[in-house]
Design a protein around this motif. Structure first.
Motif, short mmCIF file in Angstrom:
data_model
loop_
_atom_site.label_atom_id
_atom_site.label_comp_id
_atom_site.label_asym_id
_atom_site.label_seq_id
_atom_site.Cartn_x
_atom_site.Cartn_y
_atom_site.Cartn_z
N PHE A 242 0.58 1.85 -6.47
CA PHE A 242 0.99 0.55 -5.93
C PHE A 242 2.49 0.32 -6.08
O PHE A 242 3.08 -0.39 -5.28
N ARG A 243 3.13 0.94 -7.05
CA ARG A 243 4.58 0.86 -7.14
C ARG A 243 5.21 1.52 -5.90
O ARG A 243 6.16 1.00 -5.31
N ALA A 244 4.65 2.67 -5.50
CA ALA A 244 5.16 3.37 -4.31
C ALA A 244 4.95 2.53 -3.05
O ALA A 244 5.84 2.45 -2.19
N LYS A 245 3.79 1.88 -2.95
CA LYS A 245 3.53 1.03 -1.78
C LYS A 245 4.46 -0.18 -1.77
O LYS A 245 4.96 -0.58 -0.71
N ARG A 246 4.67 -0.77 -2.94
CA ARG A 246 5.59 -1.90 -3.02
C ARG A 246 6.98 -1.49 -2.52
O ARG A 246 7.61 -2.20 -1.72
N ASP A 247 7.47 -0.34 -3.00
CA ASP A 247 8.81 0.10 -2.63
C ASP A 247 8.91 0.36 -1.12
O ASP A 247 9.93 0.06 -0.49
N LEU A 248 7.85 0.90 -0.55
CA LEU A 248 7.82 1.15 0.89
C LEU A 248 7.92 -0.16 1.68
O LEU A 248 8.72 -0.27 2.62
N VAL A 249 7.13 -1.14 1.28
CA VAL A 249 7.11 -2.43 2.00
C VAL A 249 8.45 -3.15 1.85
O VAL A 249 9.00 -3.67 2.83
N LEU A 250 9.00 -3.17 0.65
CA LEU A 250 10.28 -3.85 0.43
C LEU A 250 11.39 -3.19 1.24
O LEU A 250 12.22 -3.88 1.87
N LYS A 251 11.43 -1.87 1.25
CA LYS A 251 12.45 -1.14 2.01
C LYS A 251 12.32 -1.46 3.50
O LYS A 251 13.32 -1.71 4.19
N SER A 252 11.10 -1.47 4.00
CA SER A 252 10.86 -1.72 5.43
C SER A 252 11.25 -3.15 5.81
O SER A 252 11.84 -3.39 6.87
N LEU A 253 10.91 -4.12 4.96
CA LEU A 253 11.26 -5.51 5.26
C LEU A 253 12.77 -5.71 5.26
O LEU A 253 13.31 -6.44 6.10
N LYS A 254 13.45 -5.06 4.34
CA LYS A 254 14.92 -5.17 4.30
C LYS A 254 15.54 -4.54 5.54
O LYS A 254 16.55 -5.03 6.07
N GLU A 255 14.93 -3.45 6.03
CA GLU A 255 15.45 -2.81 7.25
C GLU A 255 15.28 -3.72 8.46
O GLU A 255 16.11 -3.72 9.38
N ILE A 256 14.23 -4.53 8.47
CA ILE A 256 14.04 -5.50 9.55
C ILE A 256 15.12 -6.58 9.46
O ILE A 256 15.56 -7.11 10.48
N GLY A 257 15.54 -6.89 8.24
CA GLY A 257 16.59 -7.89 8.07
C GLY A 257 16.25 -9.00 7.09
O GLY A 257 17.04 -9.92 6.91
#
Length: 471
Positions: A362-377
């Motif tokens: 779940f740490r890996a999934k959290r990092d994936l989601v946070l990175k993706s949301l930041k890329e959206i803006g």
């Protein structure tokens, strides 16, 4: 992304006029917003309550957040198992295979005697197992130890909360905002006590500290406090010295703490080398039968078995006796065969192994989601350090998707489910209008689903943002 900012501080008359205009528009918006009118149209959600379609003597409760969200999603074509959809809304972890975790049983033995009712406090084997689990995880070398008489098995977390609420006397009950949506009806339906909210500050990471609680107890006369820890929906956690200070405060001030600990294994504040640890206020209880501290947890989140509805309340013997009595008229008790099947799960070593691999995954999934949301803006101001939720501020988006409820409706059109933040503004008896809510510009995203579903959902959110930013 285009961010819209409004300054209501010192400045020109034109800026002041613009700020006033913005506030006036916000005040009108609920009437003019289709997404808000849809919410108000559901039974129990209208304000003031409607007398239409009412059966004499029966009051329809309001729809809790996830119930409303899933109903709206189904109206738009969602069904469980439909691979076209990404469900960031349901507050449940993925239940399939995770590397290193124990696979779930696909069949269970049902002895004939388990077709009988189970005791309303649960079968003794499971109560013994839960007591041993807490003693092994949190109470090694402590004189005071939990026994089976300190444990009550309940048919789900909501059932546990309801049993506790039904036993609360005539006092003030404190809780914090934002908070788990199901608390709203629990705090509304029982009339003996009065619920008192304390809003938490985003600038302080929605942190609950002992000083804040001490002020609430002294200043308002709070006699009982209910709180999730780790925190739903903000993804924060109280641990270590601060959690110890809360336990000490409860003892000294004779204030009961009800700690909802369903995400106790979903913590990421430590170095990955420490994976496998968990958090509970039970670690800081001095006397298990005298300290006014009650804990709720279960198989739902940490064991990824939400459909089993096997949970527990841990606390002083007098509390457990009360839980047993009120269970006889509230819910009748938990499923007997599944209680038997749950006994092996509460083995301490099995629990640690499960926690270790849950935290890795779940740490890996959290990092994936946070990175993706930041890329959206998105600018995520409060990063989740626990649970599997992101408390997402959408106020920087263009109107009208800078409002959580509207953002949710637009996401449904892209086959993505999120939960509007207003549902976490626990608002017993609906004292506030929707647009007055401090959670109005937020949504909760769950990174509980499998990774491929998260990727699909992020793509859908990006389409929503792109569509309105182009406008």
């Amino acid at each position: 992304m285009t961010h819209r900012e409004y300054d209501i501080g010192h400045g020109s008359p034109h800026r002041f006029f613009s700020a006033v205009h913005q506030i006036v528009e916000m005040a009108r918006s609920e009437q003019n917003s289709q997404s808000h009118q849809t919410l108000r149209s559901y039974p129990g959600n209208n304000n003031p309550p409607s007398e239409e379609k009412k059966i004499h003597g029966i009051e329809h409760p309001s729809s809790t957040g996830v119930i409303y969200v899933m109903d709206r999603a189904m109206h738009e074509g969602f069904s469980y198992g439909n691979k076209e959809w990404a469900n960031f809304g349901q507050g449940a972890p993925e239940v399939g295979h995770i590397e290193g975790c124990n696979d779930k049983p696909t069949s269970i033995q049902i002895p004939e005697y388990s077709c009988e009712y189970a005791p309303t406090a649960g079968i003794k084997e499971l109560r013994v197992g839960v007591a041993n689990l807490y003693n092994d995880l949190y109470r090694k070398n402590k004189e005071s130890q939990y026994t089976w008489e300190n444990v009550c098995i309940v048919p789900g977390g909501r059932a546990g909360l309801t049993r506790i609420a039904s036993c609360i006397g005539d006092l003030l009950v404190g809780y914090f905002l934002p908070e788990y949506t199901a608390y709203e009806e629990m705090l509304s339906i029982f009339k003996r006590f009065s619920p008192i909210p304390t809003p938490l500050d985003e600038s302080n990471n929605y942190h609950i500290d002992p000083e804040t609680i001490s002020k609430e107890i002294t200043g308002r006369g709070i006699g009982l406090i209910v709180a999730s820890n780790p925190r739903n929906p903000t993804g924060q956690v109280i641990e270590g010295d601060e959690l110890a200070a809360l336990a000490e405060l409860a003892r000294k001030r004779n204030t009961t703490l009800v700690m909802d600990e369903f995400y106790s294994s979903y913590i990421y504040t430590h170095d990955p080398s420490q994976n496998g640890r968990s958090v509970s206020i039970a670690e800081f209880v001095d006397d298990v039968n005298k300290d006014p501290i009650i804990v709720l947890d279960g198989l739902t989140k940490n064991f990824r078995l939400p459909g089993w509805r096997i949970c527990w309340v841990v606390g002083p013997k007098p509390v457990i006796s009360a839980m047993q009595s009120c269970g006889s008229f509230l819910d009748g008790g938990a499923n007997h065969p599944l209680q038997l099947a749950a006994v092996p799960f509460v083995d301490p070593e099995r629990y640690r192994k499960e926690s270790k691999h849950l935290q890795e995954h779940f740490r890996a999934k959290r990092d994936l989601v946070l990175k993706s949301l930041k890329e959206i803006g998105f600018n995520i101001k409060v990063l989740p350090v626990a649970t599997f939720y992101v408390w997402l501020d959408v106020s920087g988006l263009p109107a009208p998707i800078n409002i959580g409820l509207t953002f949710f409706e637009e996401c449904l059109k892209e086959k993505v489910i999120v939960v509007p933040g207003i549902f976490f503004d626990v608002n017993p008896s609906h004292r506030r209008e929707l647009f007055d809510s401090p959670c109005h510009h937020f949504v909760r995203l769950s990174f509980g689903p499998p990774t491929e579903e998260l990727v699909k959902g992020i793509a859908g959110i990006k389409r929503v943002v792109d569509k309105f930013c182009k406008k």
